[in-house]
Design a protein around this motif. Structure first.
Motif: not given
Length: 351
Positions: A137-138, A142-145, A149-153
């Motif tokens: 789910s995490f 993150a895929d939505v962000l 245009g906001y990829p996150v680690k």
């Protein structure tokens, strides 16, 4: 230049909202100039209000004040006035779908969660199952962000390490942890029967832990009427047992106590996720559900998941379906010794 301001929507149950925290925290840290508003139900406020300087929390009572289409339209007008530049729907249900539709119609940049329902159906099929680890789910959040245009680690340790929560002075009944003591949390209940280890067997876990660890104290978590009744009975029978939820009276206090535990024993439930946010290792007990569905707590090891292999497992993603065998064999045949031994392993190898 207009300041970028993202709205993140996730209502739902406590565990699902808790799972957004590591993702929202990572977004806030990796995009410090981005304003972030988290829209959820009131219980979630302690997760977000001090999470990061650029994160704010907005409460929406969708069962009363914003109930029905009329209420959602009022909520939309309130949200639209804040001039968001992007909308992240991490829920994907009728209410959030309606809000998302309104934002789309007015030209907002919008993305929503992919719940990978087809993969989950294959995992829980009554015939041949496809037993593979699904995306967490995490990562779904993150895929939505990333789509906006906001990829996150995802980088998160605990609410206490982030500064969102601070240590609290505990009630006299809890006191101060002594260096020789082991503090063990137990959250033996869940929302659905398919995720609840039998009470009579969990009592044996309590007995064995107290007998084998005379320097231990056990704290029970769970606030419903049934939980209160069972905890009262156990605390009356056994020394060194405390109804923690009855004393702490709120998520903030429970999180603070969880952060001091040596280990938490929990079902696949909200308390697994709360303990994870507090940075505590969890021995999780799984019945109708399975870690493969992607709902393991943040930072938890699948090696600490206590479960038995059966052809019918998992039969449900959320544990809310009736047992096809009619006997919940998946839970009743986990021995108390399995849970105790894994708990001792975690305590002896505490990171």
């Amino acid at each position: 230049m207009k300041t970028e301001h993202i709205l993140i929507i996730r209502f739902s149950a406590m565990g699902d909202v808790a799972m957004t925290v590591p993702v929202v925290y990572s977004l806030a840290k990796q995009y410090p100039d981005l304003r972030i508003t988290m829209l959820s139900r009131g219980f979630a406020r302690p997760f977000f209000e001090n999470l990061a300087p650029n994160v704010s929390f907005m409460e929406a009572d969708i069962k009363s004040e914003y109930r029905g289409i009329k209420g959602l339209n009022a909520l939309y007008r309130r949200l639209a006035a804040k001039k968001f530049t992007a909308i992240a729907d991490l829920h994907g249900v009728l209410r959030s779908d309606y809000l998302r539709m309104r934002f789309c119609m007015d030209g907002y940049k919008v993305a929503h969660i992919d719940k990978h329902r087809a993969d989950k159906r294959r995992l829980t099929a009554t015939g041949v199952k496809r037993m593979v680890q699904l995306q967490s789910s995490f990562q779904n959040y993150a895929d939505v962000l990333a789509a906006l245009g906001y990829p996150v680690k995802i980088e998160f340790k605990s609410l206490f390490a982030s500064g969102a929560c601070t240590e609290q002075v505990f009630p006299e009944e809890i006191g101060v942890k002594q260096p020789s003591e082991k503090w063990i949390g137990i959250a033996p209940f869940a929302a659905h029967e398919g995720k609840i280890y039998p009470v009579r067997l969990m009592e044996k876990v309590v007995q064995q832990l107290l007998e084998r660890h005379p320097d231990s104290r056990i704290f029970f978590f769970g606030g419903g009427a049934r939980e209160t009744e069972v905890f009262g009975e156990w605390c009356g029978k056994y020394d060194r047992c405390v109804d923690a939820s009855g004393l702490m009276r709120g998520i903030k206090g429970e999180l603070a106590l969880m952060s001091r535990l040596d280990v938490m024993i929990s079902m696949d439930s909200a308390n697994m996720h709360l303990a994870s946010l507090a940075g505590t290792q969890v021995v999780s007990v799984w019945g109708a559900t399975h870690p493969y569905a992607g709902f393991m707590g943040w930072g938890q090891s699948v090696g600490n998941a206590v479960q038995i292999d059966l052809p019918c497992r998992p039969c449900s993603i959320y544990g809310n379906k009736p047992c096809m065998r009619g006997d919940y064999f998946c839970l009743k045949n986990i021995s108390p010794e399995q849970i105790v031994e894994r708990t001792e392993f975690v305590m002896n190898n505490k990171r």
